[in-house]
Design a protein around this motif. Sequence first.
Motif, mmCIF file in Angstrom:
data_model
loop_
_atom_site.group_PDB
_atom_site.id
_atom_site.type_symbol
_atom_site.label_atom_id
_atom_site.label_comp_id
_atom_site.label_asym_id
_atom_site.label_seq_id
_atom_site.Cartn_x
_atom_site.Cartn_y
_atom_site.Cartn_z
ATOM 1 N N THR A 86 60.763 23.654 51.280
ATOM 2 C CA THR A 86 60.627 24.482 50.082
ATOM 3 C C THR A 86 61.079 23.793 48.806
ATOM 4 O O THR A 86 60.906 24.320 47.730
ATOM 5 C CB THR A 86 61.492 25.740 50.220
ATOM 6 O OG1 THR A 86 62.835 25.317 50.417
ATOM 7 C CG2 THR A 86 61.052 26.588 51.382
ATOM 8 N N TYR B 44 62.133 28.353 45.659
ATOM 9 C CA TYR B 44 61.439 29.344 44.840
ATOM 10 C C TYR B 44 60.696 30.351 45.706
ATOM 11 O O TYR B 44 60.006 29.991 46.661
ATOM 12 C CB TYR B 44 60.437 28.648 43.908
ATOM 13 C CG TYR B 44 60.999 28.300 42.556
ATOM 14 C CD1 TYR B 44 62.370 28.218 42.347
ATOM 15 C CD2 TYR B 44 60.158 28.042 41.475
ATOM 16 C CE1 TYR B 44 62.884 27.889 41.106
ATOM 17 C CE2 TYR B 44 60.673 27.722 40.235
ATOM 18 C CZ TYR B 44 62.036 27.644 40.058
ATOM 19 O OH TYR B 44 62.547 27.331 38.824
ATOM 20 N N THR B 45 60.861 31.614 45.358
ATOM 21 C CA THR B 45 60.106 32.675 46.008
ATOM 22 C C THR B 45 58.763 32.811 45.300
ATOM 23 O O THR B 45 58.658 32.425 44.137
ATOM 24 C CB THR B 45 60.859 34.012 45.911
ATOM 25 O OG1 THR B 45 61.165 34.237 44.540
ATOM 26 C CG2 THR B 45 62.121 33.972 46.721
ATOM 27 N N PRO B 46 57.725 33.343 45.889
ATOM 28 C CA PRO B 46 57.652 33.862 47.245
ATOM 29 C C PRO B 46 57.372 32.780 48.287
ATOM 30 O O PRO B 46 57.246 33.128 49.455
ATOM 31 C CB PRO B 46 56.483 34.835 47.162
ATOM 32 C CG PRO B 46 55.595 34.271 46.119
ATOM 33 C CD PRO B 46 56.493 33.609 45.136
ATOM 34 N N TYR B 47 57.305 31.501 47.858
ATOM 35 C CA TYR B 47 57.016 30.479 48.864
ATOM 36 C C TYR B 47 58.098 30.465 49.938
ATOM 37 O O TYR B 47 57.795 30.489 51.137
ATOM 38 C CB TYR B 47 56.881 29.088 48.224
ATOM 39 C CG TYR B 47 56.474 28.051 49.235
ATOM 40 C CD1 TYR B 47 55.185 28.058 49.755
ATOM 41 C CD2 TYR B 47 57.374 27.119 49.717
ATOM 42 C CE1 TYR B 47 54.803 27.148 50.729
ATOM 43 C CE2 TYR B 47 56.997 26.207 50.685
ATOM 44 C CZ TYR B 47 55.716 26.224 51.189
ATOM 45 O OH TYR B 47 55.341 25.343 52.147
ATOM 46 N N PHE C 124 56.128 32.566 52.608
ATOM 47 C CA PHE C 124 55.049 31.650 52.992
ATOM 48 C C PHE C 124 55.505 30.482 53.868
ATOM 49 O O PHE C 124 54.826 30.117 54.811
ATOM 50 C CB PHE C 124 54.332 31.122 51.758
ATOM 51 C CG PHE C 124 53.448 32.160 51.118
ATOM 52 C CD1 PHE C 124 52.093 32.211 51.410
ATOM 53 C CD2 PHE C 124 53.957 33.100 50.242
ATOM 54 C CE1 PHE C 124 51.272 33.174 50.842
ATOM 55 C CE2 PHE C 124 53.149 34.073 49.671
ATOM 56 C CZ PHE C 124 51.801 34.104 49.973
#
Lengths: 143, 253, 558, 325
Positions: free
Chosen positions: C146, C151-154, C158
């Motif tokens: 990541t 970082y969201t939403p990764y 995901f």
Amino acid sequence: MAKSHSTGGHHDAAGHHDGGHAHVIPSVGFYFWTLLVLMVLLVLTVWAGYWKVSVSAGIVIALTIAVVKAVIVISNFMNVKFGTKQVWLWAGAGFFWLIILFAYAFADYVSRDHWMKYPGWEQTISERVTSEVSGEAKEEGSH
Amino acid sequence: MSNTTQDLSLDPHGAHGHGAHDNPHLGEQFEDIAQQYDTYTVGMWAFIVQEVMFFGGVFAAYAIYRYKYLEAFSYAHLELDVFWGTVNTFVLLFSSFTMALGVRAAMLQARKAQIGFFLATILFACVFMGVKYVEYSAKFDHGLIPGHNFTLYTEHLNEVREKHPHVAEAVEKNPALVPQMELFFGFYFAMTGLHGLHVLIGIIVIGALVIRAWINKNKPLDYMPVEMVGLYWHLVDIVWIFLFPLLYLVGGH
Amino acid sequence: MSAAENQMETQAHHEKVNYINVRTTLLSWLVTLDHKRIGILYLLTVSFFFLIGGLAASLVRMELVSPKGDLLESDTYNKMFTTHGVMMIFFFLIPSIPAVFGNFLLPLMIGARDVAFPRLNLLSWYMVAGGGLLALAALIMGGVDTGWTFYTPYSSSFAKTQVALTVVGIFIAGFGSIFTGINFLVTIHKMRAPGMTWFRLPLFVWAMYATSLIMVLGTPVVAITLLLVAVERLLGLGIFDPARGGDPILFQHLFWFYSHPAVYIMILPSMGVVSEVISAFSKRRIFAYHFVAFSSLAIAIIGFLVWGHHMFSTGQSMYLGVVFSFITFLVAVPSAIKVFNWLTTLYKGRIELTAPMMYGLGFIGLFTIGGVTGLHLAAMATNVHLTDTYFVVAHFHYVMVGGAIMGYMAALHFWWPKMTGRMYPESWAKLSAMIIFIGFNVTFMPQFILGYMGMPRRYHSYNEEWQVLNVLSTAGSSVMGLGYILPLGYLLWSLKYGKIAPQNPWNARGLEWEIVDAIPHPHNFETIPIVTQEAYDYEHWHPNKPAQQPVIVGGGKS
Amino acid sequence: MWNFPLVPPTAAEEALHISWLYWVITGMAIFFVVAVCAAALVLVVRYRASNENVNRDNPPESDMRLEMTWTLMPLVLALVIFFWAAKLYADIYTPRDDALEIIAIGKQWMWHVQHSNGVRENNELHIPVGRPIKVTVISQDVIHAFSLPAFRVKRDAVPGRYNSMVFTPTKTGKFHLLCTEYCGTKHSEMIGSVYVMEPDDYQKWLESGGKGTDSSSAPMSLEDQGKQIFTQLGCNTCHGAAGAAVRCPPLEGIYEKPIELANGQKVIADAEYMRESILNPAAKIVKGYDNLMPAYQGVASEDQIIKIIAYIKSLKDAKPAEASK
């Protein structure tokens, strides 16, 4: 000579302690009255929850009572009332810093979308809205 | 009310026995008991600052979503039981009171009273956890578990209609409210879960203090750990003071 | 007393009880409450994580030699730069100077027997080491891809890699860091020797104070944020997932609330080290002590109000962006004050170009470059073009590697004699300082150019026209790598074969140098000293009259 | 080998402005770095311990005037740069109406570009020279960033919201299009090209339906496609039918106009509002209407929403339907 032997005299005011080490032990009555006030505030909190007010007013009222309760707990139960200046400082620091986080993060969400919709930073949002809405009204009126 | 002022120093040789570490309660790194006391107090407060920021992060997130999804959150919170919330607030405030008295007893070296008050505090804490268990299992039964079993507003909407017809109506009109309400329960579990964890830790630590007091019944004990745990316990109380209205009450009934 | 006699006496001291020889079993190290031993434990730990992070970095640089992604699979590459970032930031840079040198020196510098909470201190080490091992386990169990920013939403919805385990590792180490911060704050407030007033504190202590403030005020926020990410992955909470009504930008706010100030956790301690080193080797009181001390605090506090400059391109509120940009420019001021005051300290000094001094001067040069390129990123319009490109990569490496690690190396060489009682071979140390300085510039200077041309960071393959500069950068990094391996060799060598260090090899001032022991006694001071002057008393210094007679009594005689 | 660039092409008006700013800051940066390093070098050499022929009397301890100088000097310089940069940023990232609108959707791992006349392309962007271009970006999955280094602009493609940027290309040619926000496995393959063309060529390209792109036949315009989707999704059953305005607000002429909501709040009916009102109509009900419309969350894709909005926009200049009167 930079430093000299310690011969075991009284410490000066450098770091060791802020004054004496005599501790105030509050009476049972003091704690009891504190509890009583907190209970009254608890009843007020719940009662206020059923007032017919707007959500934002409700939040303000609830938070105000909560802050009063927290201050009472901090000062009386946690004995900050009798604490040194430094304890006061620490007790305040956390909440102060939290306000920074809240203020900034909120400022983003409150003002974020306005920018996209109302270009030009020389004009305040409200001015822009009223001028456009009233302009619209005028146009329609002329039809 | 009369507050007594007392020299609580356990140092038999007075305050300034340099290098003379004959007080069993004095840490090696300290010069005298007063310095040790001040150090522990400031240290505990620094820890409390840390806790405030820790809870503050999730409070900030909650506040932002409360602002973004005002309507959904106002509906969702109706599923929380104000009665149990009030009972728990009462219980925690009372436990703070018994904690304060327990610390006072420890300062006065009144061992029996200290143990009694601490057991009372533990009892209240357990009541709190018991109520939380009742509340959590009710949420589970009603299908209010975000991410896994969030069906109250979809499959069991009629249950909602009985108690809060306007909520059922709003959800029917606007199904997009459902994920937002799910988010509310996400916050509910995250915040009360985190708080419950702190209560649990409190129970364990206070329990340890009871055992310590029990074993050393006839010896003078250093009351500093007791006072520190007291501060921690009051902090747990303060967090709940904010959680209760923000989750259970705000938004109207 | 002649120099020879002095030498003999110092040798005699080596047979005395010191914190190293007091107990020698492995267990005695693992359960030690001595801040100096804990400092050494940290030294070993962070060196290990530095090695892992460095290996990952070299793989990343190797891959980038050719524009096509041919050496590593793209997923492997992504895991490598994530490993590099996570290891270096959370398990090397953040604990490096504070946990190693802060632990070792703080009580010595302020005249205390130990930190305020020795047990908590040991616990902190276990948390940092344990958290690091968890993150390492995540790497072995498949890695994380990541990026260190999660970082969201990764990261939350995901990524299919070991995000939760890594995040929990960071969470645990984060609490280690918080406890260290609390410990230092309280130690500085409450454990100072009589007479050690705030304005007699060494500047390193001021820097540690500012750093600890950030640790205590910032780390909890990132801890809870990363915990929420883990919970989101495991239980499906949705707070940062736009598909479930969450806001991914909120994650960035909460993340950078800590992670920007975290940059100052890395750089402030180095600034403290450089203040000490510059003063010691110019044999001069640091110029404008008050300004240098307060600029540390100013950086720590203002540094909390600028996090939004990481988010100019996310569509955060323009109004807020302007405020963030403005305050970011304000941080430049205290940093500039420090640099100018260090330079003025050299004026009319008696400068010895020793290895720590070379690292210190290297710090000033590289940090200045890192600082001024920060202006490009504080400025909103250029920021957007440069953000997430190699310009940013170069900028923060100049600050964190050129700054923080140069400071770390300066500290390591400056206090090595006090920590181990041995001298390292000076010429080798100077050579490695020079190699690191040159290698560093060759590695990262091209990256500024690449970034301005638009080469994005975290790219596994890239456009062909960027190859030459990338090859140059990789070449530089291998030179730099050599520069970091050298100290590993000669410092280990010195443990056995190095010259026995005298009690005060640099004729420096400050309590840690003025204790009689060459290697500190387990309890630092037999009697707590009474301090009558600040740590930079070089006024009466004369080259032929080395160190005044040590006056602070320790190690067994009083 | 030695023929490689050291600066990116400067192919837009904004790029020129930002380059100026960049080089001014860089100039200042170089000046300070050289000054600091030179000063350090001179001082180290002059005051080296072995040099006894130098005056070391009365070294200064501190000097208020000096401190003020190097506090205020960087401060003033910083403020100048701050204002310059912030103004420039505001100009580029404030939406404007006179620009050619292009919408880019990011998804793992490609850019999907949509022109207003309906031409679609993947990982390519064709634009005319000399005309302000407004690119609006959004993402379908994770955060991406739409970066055009030759124009010095960039915007994050965030799921769930529109972000936009405006630039005016000044040079024709082929330039890089990059994703700069890390987005997973093939992040570095989420790249493409921007073709800046003469206006005539661009027109021809548009009319040919974007030769060399994935659409083979001449496409329908974006609004026409929007109209089609409008029917497909059944929007027209309410919004299109005669007398519709009784049940729902007229769509004609509302685009980017202020409207009043049921709760008294006033908003501008821009793309962001439209998107929200399609996905979650109940969120902001127009004053005087009931909440009747079903939510299209999970029904309409980002792509379809963009087209519907284009259709509604095309109704911008139409007179509001008289049916309500």
